[in-house]
Design a protein around this motif. Structure first.
Motif, short mmCIF file in Angstrom:
data_model
loop_
_atom_site.label_atom_id
_atom_site.label_comp_id
_atom_site.label_asym_id
_atom_site.label_seq_id
_atom_site.Cartn_x
_atom_site.Cartn_y
_atom_site.Cartn_z
N GLN A 35 0.88 -1.04 -0.14
CA GLN A 35 0.01 -0.01 0.03
C GLN A 35 1.00 1.26 0.21
OE1 GLN A 35 -3.45 0.07 -0.22
NE2 GLN A 35 -3.07 2.42 -0.45
N LEU A 36 1.88 1.06 0.68
CA LEU A 36 3.06 2.41 0.83
C LEU A 36 3.43 2.45 -0.59
CD1 LEU A 36 4.38 4.64 2.39
CD2 LEU A 36 6.02 2.83 3.21
N GLN A 37 4.13 1.70 -1.09
CA GLN A 37 4.57 1.82 -2.50
C GLN A 37 3.30 2.16 -3.34
OE1 GLN A 37 6.03 -1.91 -4.02
NE2 GLN A 37 7.26 -1.12 -5.88
N ALA A 38 2.21 1.69 -3.27
CA ALA A 38 1.19 2.15 -4.14
C ALA A 38 1.02 3.68 -4.02
CB ALA A 38 -0.03 1.44 -4.20
N ASP A 39 1.01 4.04 -2.73
CA ASP A 39 0.68 5.42 -2.39
C ASP A 39 1.79 6.37 -3.09
OD1 ASP A 39 -1.64 4.78 -1.19
OD2 ASP A 39 -0.81 4.87 0.89
N SER A 40 2.93 5.94 -2.81
CA SER A 40 3.98 6.61 -3.40
C SER A 40 4.34 6.63 -4.94
CB SER A 40 5.62 5.85 -2.62
OG SER A 40 6.63 6.43 -3.33
N ARG A 66 1.50 6.66 -6.93
CA ARG A 66 0.43 7.58 -7.14
C ARG A 66 0.78 8.80 -6.84
NH1 ARG A 66 -3.04 5.14 -4.40
NH2 ARG A 66 -3.06 6.36 -2.65
N THR A 67 1.41 9.16 -5.85
CA THR A 67 1.80 10.67 -5.45
C THR A 67 2.92 11.13 -6.61
OG1 THR A 67 1.62 10.29 -3.17
CG2 THR A 67 2.91 12.07 -3.74
N GLU A 118 0.91 11.77 -9.57
CA GLU A 118 0.40 12.90 -9.66
C GLU A 118 1.18 14.28 -9.75
OE1 GLU A 118 -1.76 12.72 -6.17
OE2 GLU A 118 -3.37 11.24 -6.81
#
Length: 278
Positions: free
Chosen positions: A102-107, A109-110, A113
């Motif tokens: 999840q942390l990797q996915a959030d990173s 995605r950020t 963006e």
């Protein structure tokens, strides 16, 4: 030499009535025969799975009765840990892996963006720069078109003398084009340029000299008045008025065209080459 061996059964003990443990012999009433003697030394058969061994039960009971410590070791004291996510995650590898994913996915995605935002800003900047460049180019083209735009110097007129004509009024051939009009008729700048000279000029009367961007000089002669005596002018801007000053027989505007400030050329042909028909 005296013997030091101590009898196995001292008489004193026998006399005191103490009975020693011993196996009955064949002559004893308690003797049950050889088979019983053999069985006497066998351990009783234990039934598995029903109850603990008699010996273990007896030992446990004895230890309990005498106050001995329990044979079971005491449990280690519990260590309290703060209720924090890392402890829980480390205790569960599946949760830890999910958290890392999840942390990797959030990173990612950020980062995506941020890249999209930067790209959008660059595109907007490029569009703004292109728009500004287009506006500047359009303004320059308009300026060039304005500079190239020419107009006739008088609106209400008729031609009375052409270039190269001869007459008794001129010492040489006619060097310009005459636009006959009433005194006071507005005189306009032929094109965008700069007035480089204005004032009295002998036989030309009151004269204005305008220099166009390509260096061509336009002479406006026999004026009754000068309205614009210096500086930049636009095509069609009024700079003077028709008059009859200098060597003339009537009110008119004498126009000469001198490319590069040199010898005059036929104004009528020059105008026609630029889309104007005097």
């Amino acid at each position: 030499m005296a013997s030091t061996h101590t009898p196995a059964h001292p008489a004193g003990l026998a006399a005191a009535g103490t009975r020693l443990l011993d196996h009955p012999g064949p002559d004893s009433p308690e003797y049950a025969g050889p088979e019983a003697e053999t069985n006497r030394h066998r351990m009783p058969r234990q039934v598995r799975g029903t109850s603990p061994l008699l010996g273990v039960t007896a030992v446990a009971a004895t230890l309990g009765a005498t106050g001995f410590a329990s044979a079971t070791p005491a449990a280690a004291p519990a260590i309290e840990t703060p209720d924090e996510t890392p402890v829980a995650l480390s205790a569960d590898p599946g949760l830890a892996l999910a958290a890392r994913i999840q942390l990797q996915a959030d990173s990612q995605r950020t980062a995506a963006e941020e890249d999209a935002r930067v790209q959008a800003a660059k595109e907007a900047e490029a569009k703004a720069a292109a728009k500004e460049a287009e506006a500047k180019r359009a303004a320059e083209e308009a300026e060039r078109a304005k500079a190239a735009a020419l107009t006739l110097p008088v609106r209400d007129y008729h031609l009375t003398a052409h270039y190269g004509q001869s007459a008794r009024y001129w010492a040489h051939l006619h060097t310009g084009l005459d636009f006959a009009a009433d005194t006071g008729t507005p005189v306009y700048a032929v094109g965008q340029g700069t007035i480089t000279s204005a004032g009295w000029s002998g036989s030309y009367g009151y004269r204005i000299v305008e220099t166009l961007p390509d260096g061509t000089e336009i002479w406006y002669c026999h004026l009754s008045s000068i309205i614009k005596g210096s500086g930049k002018v636009a095509s069609g801007q009024q700079i003077g008025k028709v008059g009859a000053t200098g060597n003339v027989t009537g009110a008119h505007l004498h126009v000469e065209v001198r490319p590069g400030g040199g010898a005059p050329v036929d104004p009528e042909t020059w105008f026609q080459q630029r889309g104007l028909n005097p």
